[in-house]
Design an enzyme around this catalytic site. Structure first.
Site, PDB file in Angstrom:
ATOM      1  N   GLU A 149      42.773  26.038  23.680  1.00 18.73           N
ATOM      2  CA  GLU A 149      42.848  25.179  24.860  1.00 18.73           C
ATOM      3  C   GLU A 149      44.193  25.211  25.566  1.00 18.73           C
ATOM      4  O   GLU A 149      44.561  24.239  26.247  1.00 18.73           O
ATOM      5  CB  GLU A 149      42.532  23.728  24.446  1.00 18.73           C
ATOM      6  CG  GLU A 149      43.617  23.031  23.631  1.00 18.73           C
ATOM      7  CD  GLU A 149      43.449  23.146  22.129  1.00 18.73           C
ATOM      8  OE1 GLU A 149      44.054  22.350  21.396  1.00 18.73           O
ATOM      9  OE2 GLU A 149      42.708  24.053  21.698  1.00 18.73           O
TER      10      GLU A 149
ATOM     11  N   ALA B 110      38.147  29.789  20.374  1.00 19.03           N
ATOM     12  CA  ALA B 110      38.820  29.680  21.666  1.00 19.03           C
ATOM     13  C   ALA B 110      40.053  28.810  21.481  1.00 19.03           C
ATOM     14  O   ALA B 110      40.226  28.171  20.448  1.00 19.03           O
ATOM     15  CB  ALA B 110      37.895  29.085  22.726  1.00 19.03           C
TER      16      ALA B 110
ATOM     17  N   HIS C 295      34.165  22.148  24.983  1.00 18.65           N
ATOM     18  CA  HIS C 295      35.151  21.700  23.999  1.00 18.65           C
ATOM     19  C   HIS C 295      36.569  21.984  24.472  1.00 18.65           C
ATOM     20  O   HIS C 295      37.439  21.099  24.462  1.00 18.65           O
ATOM     21  CB  HIS C 295      34.885  22.397  22.663  1.00 18.65           C
ATOM     22  CG  HIS C 295      35.819  22.006  21.571  1.00 18.65           C
ATOM     23  ND1 HIS C 295      35.529  21.036  20.642  1.00 18.65           N
ATOM     24  CD2 HIS C 295      37.058  22.469  21.248  1.00 18.65           C
ATOM     25  CE1 HIS C 295      36.540  20.901  19.803  1.00 18.65           C
ATOM     26  NE2 HIS C 295      37.480  21.774  20.146  1.00 18.65           N
ATOM     27  N   GLU C 296      36.817  23.234  24.885  1.00 18.67           N
ATOM     28  CA  GLU C 296      38.182  23.585  25.288  1.00 18.67           C
ATOM     29  C   GLU C 296      38.581  22.864  26.568  1.00 18.67           C
ATOM     30  O   GLU C 296      39.737  22.464  26.725  1.00 18.67           O
ATOM     31  CB  GLU C 296      38.314  25.101  25.462  1.00 18.67           C
ATOM     32  CG  GLU C 296      37.929  25.911  24.234  1.00 18.67           C
ATOM     33  CD  GLU C 296      38.598  25.450  22.943  1.00 18.67           C
ATOM     34  OE1 GLU C 296      39.752  24.981  22.997  1.00 18.67           O
ATOM     35  OE2 GLU C 296      37.971  25.551  21.880  1.00 18.67           O
TER      36      GLU C 296
END
Length: 879
Positions: free
Chosen positions: A270, A268, A303-304
Site C-alpha cells: 500500500e 500487494a 484492501h490496498e
C-alpha cells in the site's frame, strides 16, 4: 557485505522506546543501474530527546558507503562507526543534515526486499524493514518524514519513472538518460516509500470524489497486459466510492498509481499513492482468469486502497501493532466484498480461509497472539493470525457496537490520530470514548494466542415454557502461555421453532426480529428465555460472530434440521459441514462405516432439490470439507484414511444423486457472463461435474469425456481450468495430452502457467513427487519468481497424500527445496517452511521424518534469519 546471523537479537514489545531523533525531511537522488545503483540521501535530523545522545544508530543492510557528511563537512573516523547492521553516529548535534552516498546492487537482490531489479524493472518493497537496504536511516514506523525523490535512468530501458506523491518536474540528461522528481506532501514512515522504473504501459481513468475533486487513476503493466486491467480499475473505483459512503474517507492525492509485477513476495503493498502489486491481483480476462481470480483482484485492490487511511494516514507506532492496520483493513475489505456480492457466501469464504490457515497456526508451535510480544524477524509475523484473526477481533467489536456506533468510533479514531503513529490501545480507546463502552476485555484477545473452545448446552422446560442456554469457554495452552484468561465472546443467536422460524426472544435478553447478541465474558454463563410454547433449537454464533471452535450438545437430528432450515447462511452451511465431518471421522475410524449416513443424505437431497437457492450458496452447501480440515479435528492426523473416506463420500454422493447432478450440469450451461448469478451457476455446474467424474462405474468414463469436451469448448478459464484439474488429478485418467495442450496454448501467460504447475504438484498420485522434480527443472520454472515457486512448492505442500507420504520422501524432498530457496529468497523460504512445523500432529513415523527434515534445515550453513526463527520455534532446544 556481512551475512546476518540467524541468532539475531530478539525484539521485545516491552522494550519499546521512542526515537531520540525525528527526520522530518528526506531528499533522495537515485541513479539507477541494475548492477550498481548509487543513492544520495539528505536526511534532516531534529533531536526530540530531552538530553544529548552519545550514539545514534541508523539501520543499513547490504550497503557500500561511498561518502558521509554532516552539514557539508566530511565526518572524521571518530564521529561515526560502521557496524554489521548499520551506521552509528557519535555525539550528534541537536539538529543537522546528514548526507550519505551509497552503492547497492539491485540485480543481485533476489530477496526482493529494498530496491531490486527483476523482469527488466526497478522495484522497491520496503515493508517491513526494506528501506535500510536503500540507504542508512531510522527504519522504523514511528519516524515519519516528507520525501522528495529524484530518479535517473536510461530512457530507452526505463521510460517510466515513478515514486510516491506528485511528479513535480522531469527532464533529459546526457547519454540518453532522463530524470523525474516526485514530492509526497504527506509525512510517511520509510516502509511506505516506493519507486518504480521500467518500460511499462499505462491504463488511465479518472475518479471524482464526493467533494468534487478529480483523481487520476493509473495502472502500469506490460504492454501486452493493458486489456487485462478492467477488473482492477473497476474494483478501485468501487472501493473509493464505498470508503466515502461507509467511512466518510476520501482519497487525498491527485493521482493513484498501481504497478503490476510477477516479481513480488507479497500480494500487494500500500505504498502511499504508488501501490505495487503482484500481477495476479491486477490482471484478468475471461480467457485467462477464473472467477476466483476476479474476486481476489476485487478484494486485494480494495484492501490496498483502504490502507490509505487505515495504515498510511494513521500508521503504526511499532511493528508489534501490525494488526492495527492489517486486521482492521482485512475487515474493511471483507465488508466491501460482502456489500458487492452475496454477504452469506462471502462470510463462508472468510471463515473457510480462517480455519484453513489461522486455526492450525493457533494450534501449533508457531502460535502467537494477534499482537506478539517478541520477534527476531518481523517478516515472519505477516501471518494469518495478524491478518485473519485480527480482522475477526475488529468484527467482534463491530458486532457488539453495531454499524452506526462502530462508525462513530472510527470517525474519532481518524480525528484523533490522523498523521500519527499509534497503538492498538489508541484504537480501542477511540471506540470506547465514542460509545461510552468498556472494551478493556478485548485487550486479552490481542495478547492471548490460541483458539477458544466454546461449549454450548441447553434444555427446554415444558412446564415453564422456557429454554436455558449455557455457554462455557476454554482456551488451550499455547507455547509460552500455559494459563489463559476468559475473553469476551459475542455470540449472535436465535431460537428456531419446529417450523424453522425464529421464536421471539424474551427473558434474560431480548433482541429485535428474534435475534440477539449474547456476550460471554466469564468461563461459564447461562441465559433463560421464556414464553416459548414449543421446544426450540438454538442457532448459535450466527455469521460466525467470534473466532472460536463451537462444540454443541445438539444431536444429528437437530444438526440436520439446521442444515435444512436455518435462515442464517453461515449456520446453515456450518450445520451440513458438521454432519459431513462427523460422518467422515466415523469412516476414518472404521472403513466399513458408510460416510453417507441417512441424515447427511437427506440434507444433501434437500439442498439438491431446492432450485430457488442462490447457486453460489448452494455450491457452498454441497462442497465437502477439505482433507486438511478433517485432519484438524483429529488428535493424530490419519492421512491415508482421511483421503480414502473423503473419496468414498464423493463417490457415494456422485452415484446416489447422479441424475440430479447430471441435470444440473446440463441445465446450468450458459454463455459466459460476469455477474454474480453466472459466477454461482458456473461454480455449481463444475461441482456437479466433479461429483459425477468421481463416481464409480461406466458413468465415470462418460463424464471424463464430458470433461474433455468442456476443456476443449469452454469460453472462459473458470470452466476450462475446472475440467483440466479434474482430468489431470483423476486417479484413473491419462491426461498427458491435456497437459501438453494447455501448456502449448498458455505458455505466454505466466499467471495461467502458474496454475498449470500448481495443479500438477497437487495431484494425489504416487508418481507426483517424481513429476514435481521434473517441474523444478522445467524451462518455465524460475527460482527467482515467487509466484512460480509458490505454485510448485505450495501446491506440493497442499497435497496431503504425497507431501505426507509415510516413508518421509515428501518431507525430505521439500526440505531440500526450502534449503535451496533460502539462499535466493529467505522470506519466501520461511513462509513455505511452516507446514513442517506441524509435525506433532502426525504419527510417530511421520514425526520422526518431519523432525529430520527440520534438523537438516537447521544445520544449513548461512541459514537466513527468516528461516532460522521458523525452525527454532518449530524445534525447541529441548527437542
Amino acid at each position: 557485505m556481512s551475512t546476518p546471523s540467524p541468532q539475531a537479537m530478539v525484539i521485545q514489545r516491552g522494550d519499546y522506546r521512542a526515537p531520540s531523533y525525528q527526520i522530518p525531511e528526506i531528499i533522495l537522488d537515485l541513479r539507477l543501474d541494475p548492477e550498481n545503483t548509487e543513492v544520495l540521501a539528505h536526511l534532516h535530523f531534529r533531536r526530540v530527546a530531552a538530553s544529548p545522545v552519545a550514539e545514534l544508530p541508523l539501520n543499513g543492510e547490504a550497503l557500500e558507503l561511498l561518502s558521509l557528511q554532516r552539514d557539508d563537512q566530511v565526518l572524521a573516523e571518530h564521529e561515526y562507526r560502521l557496524t554489521e547492521d548499520g551506521l552509528v553516529l557519535l555525539n550528534p548535534p541537536e539538529t543537522f543534515v546528514l548526507k550519505t552516498k551509497v552503492r547497492l546492487h539491485p540485480a543481485a537482490n533476489t530477496a526482493l526486499s529494498g530496491l531490486y531489479h527483476a523482469g527488466g524493472q526497478f522495484l522497491t518493497q520496503c515493508e517491513a524493514e526494506g528501506f535500510r537496504r536503500i540507504t542508512y536511516m531510522l527504519d522504523r514506523p514511528d519516524c515519519l518524514a516528507r520525501f522528495t525523490v529524484t530518479l535517473h535512468a536510461p530512457q530507452k530501458h526505463c521510460p517510466v519513472l515513478l515514486a510516491n506523491g506528485n511528479c513535480m518536474a522531469m527532464g533529459r540528461e546526457a547519454e540518453g538518460w532522463h530524470w523525474a522528481r516526485w514530492e509526497d506532501p504527506f509525512p510517511k514512515p520509510t516502509y511506505l516509500f516506493a519507486m518504480v522504473a521500467g518500460d511499462l504501459a499505462v491504463v488511465r481513468d479518472r475518479y471524482r470524489t464526493a467533494s468534487g475533486r478529480d483523481v487520476a487513476l493509473e495502472i502500469y503493466v506490460a504492454e501486452r497486459d493493458t486489456a487485462a486491467c478492467v477488473q482492477a480499475m473497476d474494483s478501485l473505483k468501487r472501493a473509493m466510492r464505498w470508503d466515502e459512503e461507509v467511512y466518510g474517507r476520501e482519497y487525498d492525492l491527485d493521482r493513484y498509481m498501481i504497478v503490476a509485477t510477477d516479481s513480488f513476495n507479497m500480494g500487494a503493498m500500500e505504498n502511499k499513492g504508488l501501490n505495487i502489486f503482484n500481477a495476479k491481483y491486477v490482471l484478468a480476462s475471461p480467457e485467462t482468469a477464473t472467477d476466483s481470480d476476479y474476486q481476489g483482484i476485487e478484494s486485494v485492490i480494495a484492501h490496498e486502497y483502504f490502507h490509505n487511511w487505515t495504515g498510511n494516514r494513521v500508521t503504526l507506532r511499532d511493528w508489534f501493532q501490525l494488526s492495527l492496520k492489517e486486521g482492521l483493513t482485512v475487515f474493511r475489505d471483507q465488508e466491501f466484498s460482502a456489500d458487492q456480492n452475496s454477504r452469506g457466501v462471502q462470510r463462508i469464504g472468510d471463515v473457510r480461509r480462517l480455519r484453513a490457515a489461522q486455526f492450525p497456526e493457533d494450534a501449533g508451535p508457531l502460535a502467537h497472539p494477534v499482537r506478539p510480544e517478541a520477534y527476531s524477524e518481523i517478516n515472519n509475523f505477516y501471518t494469518a493470525t495478524v491478518y485473519e484473526k485480527g480482522a475477526e477481533l475488529i468484527r467482534m467489536i463491530h458486532t457488539l457496537l453495531g454499524k452506526t456506533q462502530f462508525r462513530q468510533g472510527m470517525d474519532l479514531y481518524f480525528q484523533r490520530h490522523d498523521g500519527h503513529a499509534v497503538t492498538i490501545e489508541d484504537f480501542l480507546a477511540a471506540m470506547e470514548a465514542a460509545n461510552q463502552r468498556d472494551l478493556s476485555g478485548f485487550r486479552r484477545w490481542y495478547s492471548q494466542a490460541g483458539t477458544p473452545v466454546l461449549r454450548a448446552s441447553g434444555s427446554y422446560d415444558p412446564v415453564q415454557h422456557s429454554y436455558t442456554l449455557t455457554l462455557h469457554q476454554e482456551t488451550p495452552a499455547t507455547p509460552g502461555q500455559s494459563t489463559k484468561e476468559p475473553v469476551p465472546i459475542p455470540v449472535r443467536m436465535a431460537l428456531l421453532n419446529t417450523q424453522g422460524q425464529r421464536a421471539p426472544l424474551s427473558g434474560a435478553i431480548e433482541g429485535p426480529d428474534g435475534e440477539a447478541v449474547l456476550l460471554l465474558e466469564q468461563r461459564e454463563q447461562s441465559w433463560t428465555f421464556v414464553n416459548l410454547p414449543d421446544p426450540v433449537i438454538p442457532s448459535l454464533l450466527r455469521g460466525f460472530s467470534a473466532p472460536v471452535r463451537l462444540e454443541s450438545a445438539w444431536d444429528d437430528e437437530a444438526c440436520g434440521f439446521l442444515a435444512c432450515y436455518d435462515d442464517d447462511p453461515f449456520n446453515r452451511w456450518e450445520s451440513i459441514q458438521n454432519l459431513a465431518v462427523k460422518a467422515l471421522l466415523a469412516a476414518v475410524a472404521d472403513s466399513s462405516v458408510t460416510p453417507l449416513p441417512a441424515v447427511l443424505r437427506d440434507a444433501t437431497a434437500s439442498i439438491l432439490r431446492d432450485d430457488a437457492l442462490d447457486p453460489a450458496f448452494r455450491a457452498e452447501l454441497l462442497t465437502l470439507p477439505s482433507e486438511d480440515y478433517i485432519g484438524e479435528q483429529m488428535s493424530v492426523v490419519a492421512v491415508e484414511a482421511i483421503h480414502r473416506a473423503r473419496d468414498t463420500l464423493r463417490q457415494d454422493i456422485g452415484a446416489r444423486f447422479a441424475e440430479k447432478w447430471m441435470a444440473l450440469y446440463h441445465d446450468l450451461a450458459a454463455p459466459y457472463q460476469r455477474d454474480g448469478l453466472a459466477i454461482g451457476r458456473r461454480r455449481l455446474r463444475n461441482l456437479a461435474l466433479s461429483h459425477l467424474i468421481a463416481s464409480d462405474g461406466d458413468s465415470r468414463e462418460a463424464m471424463a469425456l464430458h470433461a474433455r469436451q468442456q476443456y476443449a469448448q469452454a469460453d472462459n478459464m473458470t470452466d476450462r481450468l475446472a475440467a483440466f484439474q479434474l482430468l489431470v488429478q483423476h486417479p484413473h485418467h491419462d491426461a498427458k495430452d491435456i497437459l501438453l495442450d494447455f501448456y502449448r496454448k498458455w505458455h505466454g501467460y505466466p499467471l495461467v502457467i502458474d496454475k498449470w504447475f500448481s495443479i500438477q504438484a497437487a495431484t494425489p498420485r504416487p508418481e507426483t513427487l517424481h513429476q514435481v522434480e521434473h517441474l523444478l527443472v522445467h524451462p518455465a520454472f524460475d527460482w527467482r519468481v515467487p509466484n512460480r515457486v509458490r505454485a510448485v512448492l505450495g501446491g506440493f505442500a497442499a497435497n496431503p497424500t504425497v507431501f505426507h507420504a509415510a516413508d518421509g520422501s515428501g518431507y525430505a524432498f521439500y526440505a531440500e527445496q526450502i534449503r535451496r530457496l533460502d539462499d535466493i529468497n529467505p522470506q519466501t523460504a520461511a513462509r513455505l517452511a511452516t507446514p513442517l512445523s506441524r509435525w506433532r500432529r502426525y504419527d510417530a513415523q511421520r514425526q520422526q521424518a518431519m523432525r529430520a527434515a527440520l534438523t537438516m534445515l537447521a544445520d544449513k550453513a548461512k541459514l537466513s534469519r527468516d528461516l532460522a526463527e521458523v525452525i527454532q520455534r518449530s524445534l525447541p532446544v529441548k527437542d
